[in-house]
Design a protein around this motif. Structure first.
Motif, mmCIF file in Angstrom:
data_model
loop_
_atom_site.group_PDB
_atom_site.id
_atom_site.type_symbol
_atom_site.label_atom_id
_atom_site.label_comp_id
_atom_site.label_asym_id
_atom_site.label_seq_id
_atom_site.Cartn_x
_atom_site.Cartn_y
_atom_site.Cartn_z
ATOM 1 N N MET A 195 25.147 56.613 41.384
ATOM 2 C CA MET A 195 25.448 55.482 42.300
ATOM 3 C C MET A 195 24.727 54.808 40.705
ATOM 4 S SD MET A 195 24.663 53.362 45.207
ATOM 5 C CE MET A 195 25.779 54.140 46.837
ATOM 6 N N LEU A 196 25.800 54.045 40.637
ATOM 7 C CA LEU A 196 25.382 52.820 39.546
ATOM 8 C C LEU A 196 26.387 52.166 39.391
ATOM 9 C CD1 LEU A 196 25.937 54.275 35.968
ATOM 10 C CD2 LEU A 196 23.316 54.234 37.497
ATOM 11 N N ASP A 197 25.736 50.461 40.339
ATOM 12 C CA ASP A 197 26.045 49.042 40.564
ATOM 13 C C ASP A 197 27.055 49.329 41.637
ATOM 14 O OD1 ASP A 197 25.730 48.235 38.008
ATOM 15 O OD2 ASP A 197 26.787 49.544 36.959
ATOM 16 N N GLY A 198 26.181 50.006 42.923
ATOM 17 C CA GLY A 198 27.027 49.985 43.984
ATOM 18 C C GLY A 198 28.059 50.325 44.181
ATOM 19 N N THR A 199 28.100 51.675 43.340
ATOM 20 C CA THR A 199 29.228 52.326 43.805
ATOM 21 C C THR A 199 29.465 54.020 42.928
ATOM 22 O OG1 THR A 199 32.146 52.352 43.255
ATOM 23 C CG2 THR A 199 31.027 52.157 41.230
ATOM 24 N N LEU A 200 30.458 55.163 43.559
ATOM 25 C CA LEU A 200 29.371 56.358 42.754
ATOM 26 C C LEU A 200 30.461 56.266 41.701
ATOM 27 C CD1 LEU A 200 29.697 58.659 46.169
ATOM 28 C CD2 LEU A 200 27.794 57.869 44.715
ATOM 29 N N ARG A 201 29.454 56.628 40.485
ATOM 30 C CA ARG A 201 30.231 56.831 39.211
ATOM 31 C C ARG A 201 31.112 58.396 38.572
ATOM 32 N NH1 ARG A 201 28.940 52.018 36.569
ATOM 33 N NH2 ARG A 201 28.783 52.540 34.208
ATOM 34 N N LEU A 202 30.128 59.270 39.833
ATOM 35 C CA LEU A 202 30.165 60.457 39.471
ATOM 36 C C LEU A 202 29.391 62.049 40.953
ATOM 37 C CD1 LEU A 202 30.375 63.460 37.601
ATOM 38 C CD2 LEU A 202 28.113 62.851 37.198
ATOM 39 N N VAL A 203 31.244 62.493 41.424
ATOM 40 C CA VAL A 203 30.276 63.507 42.712
ATOM 41 C C VAL A 203 30.630 64.373 41.641
ATOM 42 C CG1 VAL A 203 30.619 64.158 44.398
ATOM 43 C CG2 VAL A 203 30.489 61.794 43.948
ATOM 44 N N SER A 204 29.667 65.203 41.908
ATOM 45 C CA SER A 204 29.608 67.042 41.680
ATOM 46 C C SER A 204 28.805 67.999 42.225
ATOM 47 C CB SER A 204 29.094 66.733 39.925
ATOM 48 O OG SER A 204 29.590 67.433 39.042
ATOM 49 N N THR A 205 28.387 68.601 41.846
ATOM 50 C CA THR A 205 27.700 69.778 41.813
ATOM 51 C C THR A 205 26.660 70.213 40.944
ATOM 52 O OG1 THR A 205 28.751 71.765 41.147
ATOM 53 C CG2 THR A 205 29.343 71.236 43.277
#
Lengths: 266, 345
Positions: free
Chosen positions: B204-214
């Motif tokens: 989470m950067l700047d209030g949003t999810l920039r990357l979702v991963s394992t």
């Protein structure tokens, strides 16, 4: 040496301390002297006699019970308001605080007259349910009006000290807002609420100005003291006054005890 | 399944911007982000304590955006635990069940078994103020878990305890997670924690999810510069084979302290790699001859890219060591790093 002001702050120059102590002693003496005077000028016999006097007794029980009724009624209605003031930010909140403090600054005879317009013979309430003038409930109303700010302000302070996230945690654990209020907020603010209740009760007991306008009879102790002073003079009034003074001091001692225990727990 | 659709929330300096994510039942989802960006706000929005300005929260197909917190079954554990100071440990743990009107006997039994599970059976009569940080955290976890929540929301659960207790609590979290199908939604700034616990990691950067991963994929996932910088990720190496006392990666045998077969990656932090002109005696188990490929400025330090055979690594060194080593493209150096400094996952 380089900063002479800091030494001034840390160690007041001798004459300042002397003057401050002197002035402080004067005001303390001013508080203590009359109270000590009235206690010392009444003999134990006079006090016990007054305490046995049926008129004094019934006035004391009326005073204590009317003030208690006022306190209980205002606890039920005032605590939710105190909680709202502590938790919600809304337009007019500061005005509301000012309104709550109004009874403290209004002259109490004025408060009594003002109350007549609400509970007197010609008021809407009076013509519908019967006038409260000259009744015990009327006395309680007068006492409540002048003493309720103490309760609301103390309870507000208590709720403001309860961390919001304790309530939030309770909510996520499945507690409704109402349950959270009674199981988290009230227990944690309890000492302040109790202090406020005792303060309100004590203030109600000591009220004369508003009470005497609403009801000269039945007679509360402050009214009785006033009447005896007018009719029979100082000696007669004094013993009844001392009885009430002792009761008030006991209540005040209880208040200090509660407050001290609270600060020790924290 | 929990789904967040385009959640927006502005609160003071903090903004949740168009946040979309989903977590399946039984998943351990770690939200990784820098400290002080209001990750608590995110959790409070999910819990229903704060209402999003726009967007929808869906649980099991039903829209719960406007459902009050007590009817969601999303228990929130705050960073400072938020234990009720007027109740003892038993009263704290029992709180959720009592709110649901569960009968006394069942409450007592469940409190006992939950306390057992979290190793706080002996503390039931104590007041929260008398507990250590770790004990308070266990109490807070017990208090949340006893309600069998659909989702357990954890706000930096390991940040306020000492490192040894943090390690133990990490294990506790993993254990209790495996006992049911509660979704764990855990926010932290700590990369190691995310790697250890997460089934999925969202950055989470700047209030949003920039990357979702394992955890396995996160370092290889195509990602933007800011995410990479935040993760500080260089030298994440895919392990080809576990050997006696080490592992084989791109043909280089690296000594590591853990050698169970589940290790798939090793991560050597660039600042842990020492460069020298000549080999030297040290307790570090890994020392290799390497060739300088290039370098670039990285703040006050320099990042030197080196090659050990086919294995490319980055090392962070100061400008003065850069001058001392007379680094040029193709310079032959020796790189040294301790096996204990290598993170395996």
């Amino acid at each position: 040496m380089s900063n002479p002001r800091s030494t001034e702050v840390g160690r007041p120059i001798p004459w300042t301390g002397l003057v401050f102590t002197l002035l402080g002693s004067l005001v303390l003496l001013f508080i203590i002297a009359p109270l000590a005077g009235i206690l010392l000028s009444s003999s134990l016999g006079e006090i016990t006699e007054a305490a046995a006097d049926e008129e004094v007794r019934s006035s004391v029980s009326l005073t204590l019970s009317a003030a208690l009724m006022a306190t209980i009624a205002c606890t039920v209605t005032g605590i939710p308001l105190a909680y709202l003031l502590a938790r919600k930010r809304f337009f007019g909140r500061t005005t509301l605080f000012a309104i709550i403090d109004l009874p403290i600054i209004v002259p109490h005879t004025t408060a009594g007259i003002a109350l007549l317009t609400v509970v007197g013979r010609d008021s809407l309430f009076g013509s519908t349910f019967g006038s409260l003038v000259g009744t015990a409930p009327g006395i309680a109303v007068a006492m409540a009006f002048v003493s309720v700010p103490f309760l609301i302000n103390a309870a507000h302070n208590g709720f403001a000290k309860v961390p919001v996230h304790l309530e939030s945690a309770a909510r996520t654990l499945g507690a409704s807002p109402c349950r959270t209020f009674f199981t988290i907020s009230v227990p944690l603010a309890w000492r302040d609420i109790l202090t406020g209740m005792i303060m309100m009760w004590a203030r109600g007991i000591s009220e004369f100005g508003a009470v005497v306008i609403i009801a000269y009879h039945p007679m509360t102790t402050p009214t009785l003291v006033f009447e005896r002073f007018n009719d029979y003079g100082l000696a007669h009034a004094r013993s009844a006054a001392v009885v009430l003074l002792i009761i008030c001091v006991l209540i005040f001692a209880a208040l200090r005890f509660v407050a001290r225990r609270r600060s020790r727990e924290e | 399944m929990l789904e967040l659709h385009s959640i927006n929330k502005k609160l003071g300096d903090f903004t949740l911007a168009d946040l979309t994510m989903s977590a399946a039942k039984g998943e351990y989802f770690v939200i990784l982000g820098p400290s002080g960006v209001g990750k608590t706000v995110f959790l409070e929005v999910v819990a229903g304590l704060l209402r999003p300005d726009s967007g929808r929260i869906v649980w099991d197909g039903a829209d719960v955006t406007f459902t009050p917190p007590e009817r969601r079954g999303f228990a929130l554990v705050y960073q400072d635990y938020a234990l009720f100071p007027h109740l003892n440990v038993e009263g704290n743990i029992a709180y959720g069940l009592r709110s649901r009107g569960v009968d006394k006997k069942t409450v007592k039994n469940k409190v006992r078994s939950t306390a057992e599970l979290l190793g706080i059976r002996d503390l039931l009569q104590r007041k929260p103020q008398t507990l250590s940080g770790g004990e308070q955290q266990r109490t807070a976890l017990a208090r949340a878990m006893i309600t069998e929540p659909n989702i357990l929301l954890l706000d930096e659960p390991l940040a306020a305890v000492d490192p040894r207790e943090a390690e133990r609590l990490r294990q506790v979290l993993r254990d209790i997670h495996r006992q049911g199908d509660t979704i764990f939604l855990h926010v932290t700034h700590n990369v190691d924690e995310a790697l250890y616990l997460g089934d999925k990691i969202g950055v989470m950067l700047d209030g949003t999810l920039r990357l979702v991963s394992t955890p396995e994929e996160i370092f290889r996932s195509p990602t933007d510069r800011e995410v990479a910088d935040f993760l500080g990720l260089r030298n994440v190496i895919h392990v080809d084979e576990i050997t006696q006392g080490g592992c084989l990666a791109a043909g280089v045998e690296i000594s590591i302290s853990i050698t169970d077969n589940s290790v798939a990656h090793v991560w050597i932090r660039p600042e842990d790699i020492l460069l020298s002109e000549k080999p030297f005696e040290s307790s570090a188990r890994n020392q290799f001859r390497c060739k300088v490929i290039g370098w670039e400025s990285s703040g006050r330090l320099l990042e030197v890219k080196i090659a050990v055979g086919d294995l490319a690594l980055s090392a962070l060194i100061t400008r003065s060591s850069f001058d001392d080593l007379k680094i040029e493209s193709g310079t032959i150096l020796y790189c040294t790093f301790k096996s204990s400094a290598i993170y395996c996952f």
